[in-house]
Write a protein that holds these residues in place. Structure first.
Motif, PDB file in Angstrom:
ATOM      1  N   SER A 142       0.850  -1.179   0.000  1.00  0.00           N
ATOM      2  CA  SER A 142       0.000   0.000   0.000  1.00  0.00           C
ATOM      3  C   SER A 142       0.887   1.230   0.000  1.00  0.00           C
ATOM      4  O   SER A 142       2.029   1.178   0.454  1.00  0.00           O
ATOM      5  CB  SER A 142      -0.905   0.007   1.233  1.00  0.00           C
ATOM      6  OG  SER A 142      -1.660   1.193   1.274  1.00  0.00           O
ATOM      7  N   LEU A 143       0.352   2.337  -0.455  1.00  0.00           N
ATOM      8  CA  LEU A 143       1.048   3.616  -0.379  1.00  0.00           C
ATOM      9  C   LEU A 143       0.591   4.410   0.835  1.00  0.00           C
ATOM     10  O   LEU A 143       0.982   5.560   1.001  1.00  0.00           O
ATOM     11  CB  LEU A 143       0.822   4.413  -1.668  1.00  0.00           C
ATOM     12  CG  LEU A 143       1.298   3.728  -2.955  1.00  0.00           C
ATOM     13  CD1 LEU A 143       0.994   4.598  -4.165  1.00  0.00           C
ATOM     14  CD2 LEU A 143       2.773   3.383  -2.880  1.00  0.00           C
ATOM     15  N   SER A 144      -0.212   3.797   1.680  1.00  0.00           N
ATOM     16  CA  SER A 144      -0.766   4.460   2.861  1.00  0.00           C
ATOM     17  C   SER A 144      -0.410   3.679   4.124  1.00  0.00           C
ATOM     18  O   SER A 144      -0.730   2.494   4.228  1.00  0.00           O
ATOM     19  CB  SER A 144      -2.292   4.546   2.728  1.00  0.00           C
ATOM     20  OG  SER A 144      -2.881   4.875   3.949  1.00  0.00           O
ATOM     21  N   GLN A 145       0.239   4.338   5.075  1.00  0.00           N
ATOM     22  CA  GLN A 145       0.587   3.684   6.333  1.00  0.00           C
ATOM     23  C   GLN A 145      -0.647   3.172   7.060  1.00  0.00           C
ATOM     24  O   GLN A 145      -0.602   2.128   7.703  1.00  0.00           O
ATOM     25  CB  GLN A 145       1.350   4.646   7.265  1.00  0.00           C
ATOM     26  CG  GLN A 145       2.784   4.831   6.896  1.00  0.00           C
ATOM     27  CD  GLN A 145       3.028   6.058   6.025  1.00  0.00           C
ATOM     28  OE1 GLN A 145       2.180   6.472   5.231  1.00  0.00           O
ATOM     29  NE2 GLN A 145       4.208   6.633   6.146  1.00  0.00           N
ATOM     30  N   GLU A 146      -1.764   3.879   6.960  1.00  0.00           N
ATOM     31  CA  GLU A 146      -2.993   3.479   7.639  1.00  0.00           C
ATOM     32  C   GLU A 146      -3.469   2.114   7.167  1.00  0.00           C
ATOM     33  O   GLU A 146      -4.026   1.342   7.943  1.00  0.00           O
ATOM     34  CB  GLU A 146      -4.095   4.528   7.449  1.00  0.00           C
ATOM     35  CG  GLU A 146      -3.830   5.842   8.154  1.00  0.00           C
ATOM     36  CD  GLU A 146      -2.892   6.773   7.379  1.00  0.00           C
ATOM     37  OE1 GLU A 146      -2.580   6.508   6.195  1.00  0.00           O
ATOM     38  OE2 GLU A 146      -2.443   7.773   7.978  1.00  0.00           O
ATOM     39  N   GLU A 147      -3.255   1.792   5.900  1.00  0.00           N
ATOM     40  CA  GLU A 147      -3.683   0.500   5.358  1.00  0.00           C
ATOM     41  C   GLU A 147      -2.752  -0.643   5.763  1.00  0.00           C
ATOM     42  O   GLU A 147      -3.024  -1.793   5.464  1.00  0.00           O
ATOM     43  CB  GLU A 147      -3.795   0.586   3.834  1.00  0.00           C
ATOM     44  CG  GLU A 147      -4.920   1.487   3.393  1.00  0.00           C
ATOM     45  CD  GLU A 147      -5.048   1.578   1.884  1.00  0.00           C
ATOM     46  OE1 GLU A 147      -6.158   1.935   1.429  1.00  0.00           O
ATOM     47  OE2 GLU A 147      -4.081   1.318   1.148  1.00  0.00           O
ATOM     48  N   CYS A 148      -1.660  -0.300   6.456  1.00  0.00           N
ATOM     49  CA  CYS A 148      -0.712  -1.300   6.950  1.00  0.00           C
ATOM     50  C   CYS A 148      -0.626  -1.272   8.479  1.00  0.00           C
ATOM     51  O   CYS A 148       0.368  -1.708   9.067  1.00  0.00           O
ATOM     52  CB  CYS A 148       0.671  -1.064   6.346  1.00  0.00           C
ATOM     53  SG  CYS A 148       0.719  -1.290   4.552  1.00  0.00           S
ATOM     54  N   ALA A 149      -1.663  -0.776   9.138  1.00  0.00           N
ATOM     55  CA  ALA A 149      -1.680  -0.722  10.601  1.00  0.00           C
ATOM     56  C   ALA A 149      -1.709  -2.133  11.169  1.00  0.00           C
ATOM     57  O   ALA A 149      -2.191  -3.069  10.523  1.00  0.00           O
ATOM     58  CB  ALA A 149      -2.899   0.067  11.087  1.00  0.00           C
ATOM     59  N   PHE A 150      -1.185  -2.281  12.380  1.00  0.00           N
ATOM     60  CA  PHE A 150      -1.149  -3.591  13.026  1.00  0.00           C
ATOM     61  C   PHE A 150      -1.326  -3.451  14.530  1.00  0.00           C
ATOM     62  O   PHE A 150      -1.082  -2.404  15.105  1.00  0.00           O
ATOM     63  CB  PHE A 150       0.157  -4.334  12.696  1.00  0.00           C
ATOM     64  CG  PHE A 150       1.402  -3.564  13.049  1.00  0.00           C
ATOM     65  CD1 PHE A 150       2.014  -3.745  14.279  1.00  0.00           C
ATOM     66  CD2 PHE A 150       1.952  -2.673  12.153  1.00  0.00           C
ATOM     67  CE1 PHE A 150       3.163  -3.043  14.608  1.00  0.00           C
ATOM     68  CE2 PHE A 150       3.099  -1.960  12.470  1.00  0.00           C
ATOM     69  CZ  PHE A 150       3.708  -2.153  13.698  1.00  0.00           C
ATOM     70  N   ASN A 151      -1.786  -4.539  15.137  1.00  0.00           N
ATOM     71  CA  ASN A 151      -1.967  -4.612  16.585  1.00  0.00           C
ATOM     72  C   ASN A 151      -0.762  -5.293  17.220  1.00  0.00           C
ATOM     73  O   ASN A 151      -0.092  -6.099  16.581  1.00  0.00           O
ATOM     74  CB  ASN A 151      -3.192  -5.479  16.935  1.00  0.00           C
ATOM     75  CG  ASN A 151      -4.484  -4.817  16.579  1.00  0.00           C
ATOM     76  OD1 ASN A 151      -4.760  -3.700  16.978  1.00  0.00           O
ATOM     77  ND2 ASN A 151      -5.305  -5.521  15.812  1.00  0.00           N
ATOM     78  N   TYR A 152      -0.550  -5.007  18.499  1.00  0.00           N
ATOM     79  CA  TYR A 152       0.446  -5.721  19.287  1.00  0.00           C
ATOM     80  C   TYR A 152       0.097  -5.537  20.761  1.00  0.00           C
ATOM     81  O   TYR A 152      -0.629  -4.619  21.129  1.00  0.00           O
ATOM     82  CB  TYR A 152       1.863  -5.202  18.999  1.00  0.00           C
ATOM     83  CG  TYR A 152       2.084  -3.786  19.475  1.00  0.00           C
ATOM     84  CD1 TYR A 152       2.687  -3.533  20.705  1.00  0.00           C
ATOM     85  CD2 TYR A 152       1.675  -2.706  18.711  1.00  0.00           C
ATOM     86  CE1 TYR A 152       2.878  -2.242  21.151  1.00  0.00           C
ATOM     87  CE2 TYR A 152       1.861  -1.410  19.151  1.00  0.00           C
ATOM     88  CZ  TYR A 152       2.468  -1.177  20.369  1.00  0.00           C
ATOM     89  OH  TYR A 152       2.652   0.107  20.804  1.00  0.00           O
ATOM     90  N   SER A 153       0.598  -6.421  21.605  1.00  0.00           N
ATOM     91  CA  SER A 153       0.312  -6.294  23.032  1.00  0.00           C
ATOM     92  C   SER A 153       1.417  -5.556  23.766  1.00  0.00           C
ATOM     93  O   SER A 153       1.152  -4.831  24.713  1.00  0.00           O
ATOM     94  CB  SER A 153       0.089  -7.665  23.680  1.00  0.00           C
ATOM     95  OG  SER A 153       1.281  -8.420  23.660  1.00  0.00           O
ATOM     96  N   SER A 154       2.672  -5.734  23.349  1.00  0.00           N
ATOM     97  CA  SER A 154       3.784  -5.027  23.981  1.00  0.00           C
ATOM     98  C   SER A 154       5.020  -5.140  23.105  1.00  0.00           C
ATOM     99  O   SER A 154       5.045  -5.896  22.138  1.00  0.00           O
ATOM    100  CB  SER A 154       4.074  -5.603  25.369  1.00  0.00           C
ATOM    101  OG  SER A 154       4.485  -6.950  25.262  1.00  0.00           O
ATOM    102  N   LEU A 155       6.022  -4.363  23.442  1.00  0.00           N
ATOM    103  CA  LEU A 155       7.317  -4.446  22.779  1.00  0.00           C
ATOM    104  C   LEU A 155       8.290  -5.117  23.738  1.00  0.00           C
ATOM    105  O   LEU A 155       8.204  -4.926  24.951  1.00  0.00           O
ATOM    106  CB  LEU A 155       7.834  -3.050  22.439  1.00  0.00           C
ATOM    107  CG  LEU A 155       7.115  -2.365  21.290  1.00  0.00           C
ATOM    108  CD1 LEU A 155       7.337  -0.864  21.335  1.00  0.00           C
ATOM    109  CD2 LEU A 155       7.608  -2.920  19.975  1.00  0.00           C
TER     110      LEU A 155
END
Length: 166
Positions: A142-155
């Motif tokens: 994608s050319l949009s960061q929003e379309e590549c969003a992701f979830n995570y619980s912690s780093l």
């Protein structure tokens, strides 16, 4: 099992499932990427979740390349070539042949794509390069960061890659 116990277990499991992901993250905007001159080329960094750094480098880069960068997609691997788990890399390309960078943030726990985004599972038939150790690979074109969003619980602290926050 009584209905009371079943209801209590359902409530507890729902609460736990609801808290599995602490946050949503996205690749950095071009405007937040900083560059630093290296012996060869340039290194790049951007502040990420919880103050951690997205990091990358390009030994062939020129100073003006960053100005032309555009986000072109992202890559998730369950294991990086350095042995870090749940790694996300963001790709940027510019106008010139060597105008590119991949910024990576190490290491997420409980990574998952956000529903409705453009993440797609990839087969890992080729066992070379950055995919050598990975069992799970997902790409987001994608050319949009929003379309590549992701979830995570912690780093978690990276294992094998030296970064500014090690």
């Amino acid at each position: 099992m009584t209905m009371k116990k079943l209801a209590a277990i359902t409530v507890i499991l729902s609460a736990l499932a609801g808290n599995a992901f602490a946050d949503i993250a996205m690749c950095p905007q071009k405007s937040s990427i900083k560059q630093q001159k290296e012996a060869e080329g340039w290194s790049y960094s951007a502040i990420g979740p919880n103050g951690r750094l997205w990091v990358g480098e390009n030994p062939y880069a020129e100073e003006e390349h960053l100005e032309t960068f555009k986000f072109t997609g992202a890559l998730y691997r369950d294991v990086s070539s350095e042995g870090n788990t749940d790694v996300v890399s963001c790709d940027y390309e510019g106008d010139d042949w060597f105008a590119f960078a991949r910024l990576t943030l190490y290491s997420f726990k409980d990574w998952a794509s956000v529903p409705g985004t453009k993440w797609k599972s990839q087969s890992n038939n080729v066992k070379d390069g950055t995919h050598k150790k990975a069992k799970t690979i997902e790409t987001c074109e994608s050319l949009s960061q929003e379309e590549c969003a992701f979830n995570y619980s912690s780093l978690v602290k990276p294992q094998g890659k030296a970064t500014a926050d090690n």
